[in-house]
Scaffold this active site. Structure first.
Site, PDB file in Angstrom:
ATOM      1  N   TYR A 145       0.841  -1.204   0.000  1.00  0.00           N
ATOM      2  CA  TYR A 145       0.000   0.000   0.000  1.00  0.00           C
ATOM      3  C   TYR A 145       0.877   1.255   0.000  1.00  0.00           C
ATOM      4  CZ  TYR A 145      -3.725   3.189   1.650  1.00  0.00           C
ATOM      5  OH  TYR A 145      -4.632   4.213   1.805  1.00  0.00           O
ATOM      6  N   ASN A 174      -6.092   9.483   8.527  1.00  0.00           N
ATOM      7  CA  ASN A 174      -7.218   8.628   8.956  1.00  0.00           C
ATOM      8  C   ASN A 174      -8.553   9.383   8.967  1.00  0.00           C
ATOM      9  OD1 ASN A 174      -4.645   7.670  10.234  1.00  0.00           O
ATOM     10  ND2 ASN A 174      -5.929   5.923  10.720  1.00  0.00           N
ATOM     11  N   GLY A 207      -1.770   0.751  23.373  1.00  0.00           N
ATOM     12  CA  GLY A 207      -2.729   1.840  23.117  1.00  0.00           C
ATOM     13  C   GLY A 207      -2.088   3.216  23.180  1.00  0.00           C
TER      14      GLY A 207
HETATM   15  P1  NAD Z   1     -12.821   1.910   0.487  1.00  0.00           P
HETATM   16  O1  NAD Z   1     -12.205   0.567   0.523  1.00  0.00           O
HETATM   17  O2  NAD Z   1     -14.136   2.096   1.154  1.00  0.00           O
HETATM   18  O3  NAD Z   1     -12.950   2.437  -1.002  1.00  0.00           O
HETATM   19  C1  NAD Z   1     -12.100   2.048  -2.051  1.00  0.00           C
HETATM   20  C2  NAD Z   1     -12.980   1.709  -3.245  1.00  0.00           C
HETATM   21  O4  NAD Z   1     -12.123   1.322  -4.340  1.00  0.00           O
HETATM   22  C3  NAD Z   1     -13.927   0.544  -2.974  1.00  0.00           C
HETATM   23  O5  NAD Z   1     -15.216   0.868  -3.407  1.00  0.00           O
HETATM   24  C4  NAD Z   1     -13.311  -0.585  -3.791  1.00  0.00           C
HETATM   25  O6  NAD Z   1     -14.278  -1.531  -4.208  1.00  0.00           O
HETATM   26  C5  NAD Z   1     -12.680   0.160  -4.932  1.00  0.00           C
HETATM   27  N1  NAD Z   1     -11.593  -0.594  -5.578  1.00  0.00           N
HETATM   28  C6  NAD Z   1     -10.563  -1.247  -4.988  1.00  0.00           C
HETATM   29  N2  NAD Z   1      -9.783  -1.806  -5.910  1.00  0.00           N
HETATM   30  C7  NAD Z   1     -10.317  -1.493  -7.119  1.00  0.00           C
HETATM   31  C8  NAD Z   1      -9.964  -1.797  -8.463  1.00  0.00           C
HETATM   32  N3  NAD Z   1      -8.883  -2.539  -8.766  1.00  0.00           N
HETATM   33  N4  NAD Z   1     -10.759  -1.314  -9.472  1.00  0.00           N
HETATM   34  C9  NAD Z   1     -11.871  -0.569  -9.183  1.00  0.00           C
HETATM   35  N5  NAD Z   1     -12.251  -0.273  -7.935  1.00  0.00           N
HETATM   36  C10 NAD Z   1     -11.474  -0.719  -6.915  1.00  0.00           C
HETATM   37  O7  NAD Z   1     -11.732   2.906   1.108  1.00  0.00           O
HETATM   38  P2  NAD Z   1     -11.809   4.486   1.373  1.00  0.00           P
HETATM   39  O8  NAD Z   1     -11.506   4.687   2.804  1.00  0.00           O
HETATM   40  O9  NAD Z   1     -13.033   5.053   0.792  1.00  0.00           O
HETATM   41  O10 NAD Z   1     -10.537   4.979   0.544  1.00  0.00           O
HETATM   42  C11 NAD Z   1     -10.650   5.649  -0.712  1.00  0.00           C
HETATM   43  C12 NAD Z   1      -9.285   6.151  -1.153  1.00  0.00           C
HETATM   44  O11 NAD Z   1      -8.770   7.070  -0.170  1.00  0.00           O
HETATM   45  C13 NAD Z   1      -8.253   5.055  -1.312  1.00  0.00           C
HETATM   46  O12 NAD Z   1      -7.453   5.328  -2.439  1.00  0.00           O
HETATM   47  C14 NAD Z   1      -7.422   5.160  -0.051  1.00  0.00           C
HETATM   48  O13 NAD Z   1      -6.114   4.719  -0.246  1.00  0.00           O
HETATM   49  C15 NAD Z   1      -7.482   6.655   0.243  1.00  0.00           C
HETATM   50  N6  NAD Z   1      -7.287   6.924   1.685  1.00  0.00           N
HETATM   51  C16 NAD Z   1      -8.275   6.695   2.594  1.00  0.00           C
HETATM   52  C17 NAD Z   1      -8.039   6.957   3.939  1.00  0.00           C
HETATM   53  C18 NAD Z   1      -9.091   6.757   5.003  1.00  0.00           C
HETATM   54  O14 NAD Z   1      -8.820   6.975   6.188  1.00  0.00           O
HETATM   55  N7  NAD Z   1     -10.311   6.394   4.673  1.00  0.00           N
HETATM   56  C19 NAD Z   1      -6.775   7.416   4.358  1.00  0.00           C
HETATM   57  C20 NAD Z   1      -5.792   7.595   3.405  1.00  0.00           C
HETATM   58  C21 NAD Z   1      -6.046   7.369   2.055  1.00  0.00           C
HETATM   59  N1  UDP Z   2      -5.942  -0.842  16.164  1.00  0.00           N
HETATM   60  C1  UDP Z   2      -6.337  -1.400  17.382  1.00  0.00           C
HETATM   61  N2  UDP Z   2      -7.383  -2.264  17.389  1.00  0.00           N
HETATM   62  C2  UDP Z   2      -8.086  -2.586  16.257  1.00  0.00           C
HETATM   63  C3  UDP Z   2      -7.693  -2.018  15.026  1.00  0.00           C
HETATM   64  C4  UDP Z   2      -6.596  -1.154  15.021  1.00  0.00           C
HETATM   65  O1  UDP Z   2      -5.746  -1.125  18.437  1.00  0.00           O
HETATM   66  O2  UDP Z   2      -9.046  -3.373  16.354  1.00  0.00           O
HETATM   67  C5  UDP Z   2      -4.810   0.117  16.146  1.00  0.00           C
HETATM   68  C6  UDP Z   2      -3.762  -0.162  15.076  1.00  0.00           C
HETATM   69  O3  UDP Z   2      -2.776  -1.027  15.564  1.00  0.00           O
HETATM   70  C7  UDP Z   2      -3.230   1.238  14.792  1.00  0.00           C
HETATM   71  C8  UDP Z   2      -4.437   2.143  15.009  1.00  0.00           C
HETATM   72  O4  UDP Z   2      -5.355   1.386  15.811  1.00  0.00           O
HETATM   73  O5  UDP Z   2      -2.222   1.576  15.732  1.00  0.00           O
HETATM   74  C9  UDP Z   2      -5.119   2.563  13.716  1.00  0.00           C
HETATM   75  O6  UDP Z   2      -5.346   1.406  12.946  1.00  0.00           O
HETATM   76  P1  UDP Z   2      -6.174   1.404  11.583  1.00  0.00           P
HETATM   77  O7  UDP Z   2      -6.081   0.018  11.037  1.00  0.00           O
HETATM   78  O8  UDP Z   2      -7.518   1.977  11.806  1.00  0.00           O
HETATM   79  O9  UDP Z   2      -5.412   2.440  10.637  1.00  0.00           O
HETATM   80  P2  UDP Z   2      -3.876   2.727  10.277  1.00  0.00           P
HETATM   81  O10 UDP Z   2      -2.975   1.829  11.051  1.00  0.00           O
HETATM   82  O11 UDP Z   2      -3.795   2.485   8.813  1.00  0.00           O
HETATM   83  O12 UDP Z   2      -3.693   4.138  10.669  1.00  0.00           O
END
Ligand code: NAD
Ligand code: UDP
Length: 323
Positions: A145, A174, A207
């Protein structure tokens, strides 16, 4: 002015909220998604709208639509989802970005790219500024990723420099809110689900690791501002809520807000390469986009809890095998 807009990953958590806003504004929206980590229920309310279309397609294969703008969000985002098939994750990130850029180059369209705070890895600079180059383990379980997203950023900037493609790169921190997949394994969805069921809260590590959570409506506001900002502002720009807290604090707050019945379980091992701290520096977004989050954690959590109570968890499935 009304535009034709393609949203890849438009059926996902963030994508569906973005489609809502674009459809409401009267744009012609094409939502392209393979439904790997989402389901049609996220966009069911839009399917009858004359200015909304859903196309089931995988972004690793080329696509062509006549559009003015492309938002590239397609990519699994939760650690459990993106580690399910790491090779596919890397392909989605890189080839998805390449296919968007190829299309944008031909159409002279503007491309918005959803990058991530994960490009900073387990950061030694705190809070994270855009100029920080990150500390990513290129061979660990999160690399598919992190490095996929880093390579996609590289591609964005090379298409911009070589071909003059207009790019808009945001690094998302996040984000939480209604329509997060309840079984995505992310901390907010896990804690709320466990809290409502009066179950054991799954704490990873002690935590003390920190995160800064942004409510979805604030983030989408930032997306729209970035897309409409002057062409010379390419980003990358951080979008996130700088209000930082420990995962233990989040657990305690969620337990209290979901009825107080859940209990902290014995701590489980921290996943490999789990960042110890994360907080965006949003000075650039404030200055260039006039943007900052307004929804406080308690309010955002309440809305997310209310949503999770309103859905039937049996309607959500685990990610589809997708080789
Ligand atoms: P999500 O998993 O809900 O949405 C991602 C969408 O992309 C899904 O609908 C999935 O079906 C689709 N998808 C995955 N692979 C695909 C493919 N090969 N072809 C077509 N569609 C595909 O996740 P999200 O939280 O909505 O994230 C959306 C974007 O934002 C992502 O690119 C993610 O990396 C980025 N992002 C999200 C967060 C967050 O906290 N939510 C943080 C950082 C970056
Ligand atoms: N985490 C946790 N319990 C859970 C899921 C996640 O303590 O059930 C922790 C995880 O180890 C991380 C933080 O919460 O330190 C955020 O995790 P998340 O998977 O939501 O996002 P990311 O690590 O990608 O920021």
């Amino acid at each position: 002015m009304h535009k034709r807009i393609l949203v890849t990953g438009g059926a996902g958590f963030l994508g569906s909220h973005l489609c809502d806003r674009l459809v409401e504004a009267g744009h012609d929206v094409i939502c392209l998604d393979n439904l790997f980590t989402s389901q049609k229920s996220n966009i069911a309310h839009l399917l009858g709208r004359p200015n909304f279309e859903f196309v089931r397609h995988d972004v690793i294969n080329p696509f062509h639509f006549e559009v003015d703008q492309i938002y590239n969000l397609a990519c699994p985002a939760a650690p459990g989802h993106y580690q399910y098939n790491p090779i596919k994750t890397m392909k989605t990130s890189f080839l998805g970005a390449m296919n968007c850029l190829g299309l944008a180059k031909r159409l002279r369209a503007r491309v918005f790219h959803a990058s991530t705070s994960e490009v900073y890895g387990d950061p030694e600079v705190h809070p994270q500024v855009e100029s920080y180059r990150g500390c990513v383990n290129p061979i660990g379980p999160r690399a598919c990723y992190d490095e996929g997203k880093r390579a996609a950023e590289t591609l964005m900037f090379d298409y911009h420099r070589m071909h003059g493609v207009q790019i808009k790169v945001v690094r998302i921190f996040n984000t939480y809110g209604p329509r997060m997949h309840p079984f995505d394994g992310r901390v907010v969805s896990n804690f709320i689900r466990q809290g409502l069921a009066g179950d054991t809260i799954s704490m990873f590590g002690d935590g003390s690791q920190t995160r800064s959570f942004c409510y979805v409506s604030d983030l989408i506001d930032g997306f729209l501002r970035m897309m409409e900002s002057p062409a010379e502002f390419t980003g990358p720009v951080n979008l996130g809520n700088p209000n930082e807290f420990t995962i233990m604090e989040l657990a305690q707050k969620t337990i209290a807000m979901t009825g107080g019945k859940a209990r902290l379980g014995a701590s489980r091992p921290l996943p490999p390469d789990d960042p110890k701290q994360r907080k965006p520096d949003i000075t650039l977004a404030r200055e260039r986009l006039g943007w900052e989050p307004t929804v406080q954690l308690a309010e955002g959590l309440q809305r997310t809890i209310d949503w999770m109570k309103s859905v039937d968890l049996a309607d959500f499935r685990a990610p589809t095998p997708n080789y």
